[in-house]
Design a protein around this motif. Structure first.
Motif: not given
Lengths: 392, 97
Positions: A8-19, A31-36, A107-110, A172-177
């Protein structure tokens, strides 16, 4: 019931964590790269999979302000941002911590403008260093997922009651599967108790939050805040221990990779530490006594753990992904240098700044950094620090 | 509040310095900020109450005889009352005098 490991993409995993954490309120601005992250949460709420209030706002300043209000009534609150968005939140960040409101933020460090860069580095984080938030750096997807769950427990711990940032490198993390273990809801429920904010806003029991403080009380308020954030480390350590007992993955403020008996240590934060591990393996293969230190807990700063971790080394090379212009180089390097200054036996501290604005550093690059660091430790350098990989 | 703000130690504070006692702002002597004090001349005062309406602190009230007087515990000495008084019955004087 056991954990499932899924790609799973790491951003999507974070959404699952909040669920899984059953958040009550999410307020965010994409805001990119946090949007997902927030996109997925919005979808979970819209689908009825997550029973939460999702507050879309017109700016990050408003996002954080809405989070304060939600946290103040005792809601479990989450947001996410990156780069310029974090900067726009800036003044509200201090209010969250001084009012002791347990907001959790990924925070998706940018990098920061100008020139416009959507890519990753730690410039945004470092500007928020003194905002009084607990700050945890994740090195990979699993760490990010796990620490978002831990962040709720830490933030809402009655001894802590402070906001927590979980940092993950943009792209490097947000968009990695990545393959990530996702626990069952019942396992998370067991680990993460209900939020019990002790003094919530309640019309039946009126209180005043965020009142003004004249000079004869402000210093006391700041002292209380300092003591509180420093003492939070105990609760963080306990949370990580109990998380490990529940899920088998243990975290610590400072982690050493082949660092025992190493004469030369490299210290890195965030996802670059994974790449640096490969460089250490290569150099170890060549017979060099090198090791790696990963700094996971940035605030409260783990003084004892850092001192212990570098005690035996002769050279400590630190890579910052942010630059303090006109100053001593990278913020991480200057903090560690000053943390070691009064030690009787301390390694030479050599600072590098690199990986800015999404510039990658390969294992070969880390090898170069280590070799150059060793060279500087022997010959000295005219500069406080060096910028790695810059074209001269 | 058992202790005044000047006596509280950092350990005495509620989390996030939350104020648990509603309305305790009335204990705060905003009059301490004052550098000028309003003097009301009862010979000129027509008891219209305009000073009390304009007072941003809301600290001007009529006395037993119906003349308007500021509560100097709260009066910050801003001088708005003196500026607005139709009959110029209010004069601002330096606190040092």
């Amino acid at each position: 019931m056991t954990e499932q490991r899924i790609g799973i993409e790491v951003s999507r995993a974070i959404a699952i964590a909040t669920k899984l954490a059953n958040v009550d309120v999410v307020s965010a601005y994409p805001i990119t790269p946090q949007t997902h992250i927030v996109e997925d949460i919005a979808e979970l709420v819209a689908n009825g999979e997550l029973d939460a209030a999702y507050i879309p706002v017109e700016s990050e300043h408003s996002a954080m302000s809405a989070c304060l209000g939600a946290a103040a009534v005792g809601a479990r609150t989450f947001t996410a941002t990156a780069g310029q968005g974090l900067e726009l939140m800036h003044e509200v960040l201090y209010i969250a911590s001084s009012m002791r409101l347990p907001v959790v933020m990924a925070v998706a460090n940018r990098a920061l403008s100008a020139p416009l860069s959507i890519w990753g580095d730690h410039s945004d984080v470092m500007a928020t260093r003194d905002t009084g938030w607990i700050q945890i750096f994740a090195a990979n997807g699993q760490e990010t997922f796990d620490n978002v769950l831990c962040a709720f427990r830490i933030a809402e711990d009655q001894r802590v009651l402070l906001p927590v940032m979980v940092h993950l490198d943009g792209f490097h993390l947000t968009h990695m599967i990545e393959p990530i273990y996702i626990p069952e809801p019942s396992q998370v429920d067991k680990f993460l108790p209900q939020n019990q904010y002790p003094l919530p806003l309640d019309p039946n029991k009126p209180i005043t939050m965020g009142a003004f403080a004249p000079p004869d009380i402000y210093t006391e308020v700041k002292k209380a805040q300092q003591v509180n954030l420093t003492a939070a480390k105990e609760a963080i350590l306990q949370c990580w221990k109990e998380f490990g007992d529940c899920f088998g993955r243990y975290y610590s403020p400072v982690e050493s990779y082949r660092g025992e008996k190493a004469k030369v240590l490299l210290l890195v934060m965030g996802s670059f530490s994974e790449t640096a591990m490969s460089a250490i393996d290569i150099l170890r293969g060549e017979g060099k006594e090198v090791g790696l230190i990963k700094l996971r807990l940035w605030r409260p700063f783990p003084f004892d753990e850092i001192r212990r971790a570098v005690r035996g080394a002769e050279v400590l090379i630190i890579l910052d992904r942010a630059l303090s212009f006109g100053g001593p180089g990278g913020p991480v390097c200057s903090e560690i240098r000053s943390a070691l200054y009064n030690e009787d036996k301390r390694p030479k501290v050599i600072g590098f700044v690199g990986g800015l604005g999404g510039r990658d550093i390969s294992p070969g690059g880390f090898k170069e950094i280590i070799n150059r660091g060793i060279e500087i430790s022997q010959t000295g350098s005219e500069r406080e620090f060096e910028m790695f990989g810059v074209r001269e | 509040m058992t202790k005044s703000e000047g006596e509280l130690t950092w350990k005495d504070l509620e989390i996030g310095s939350i104020v648990t006692e509603p309305g305790n702002a009335s204990q705060y002597q905003t009059g301490g900020w004052r550098t000028q004090r309003p003097i009301h001349d009862t010979n000129k005062c027509i008891k219209c109450g305009l000073c009390a309406i304009f007072c941003p602190e809301g600290c001007i009230e009529p006395n037993a005889e119906g003349y308007f007087e500021p509560n100097l515990f709260y009066c910050k000495g801003c001088g708005i009352c003196a500026r607005e008084c139709w009959t110029q019955a209010i004069t601002m004087v330096e606190e040092e005098e």
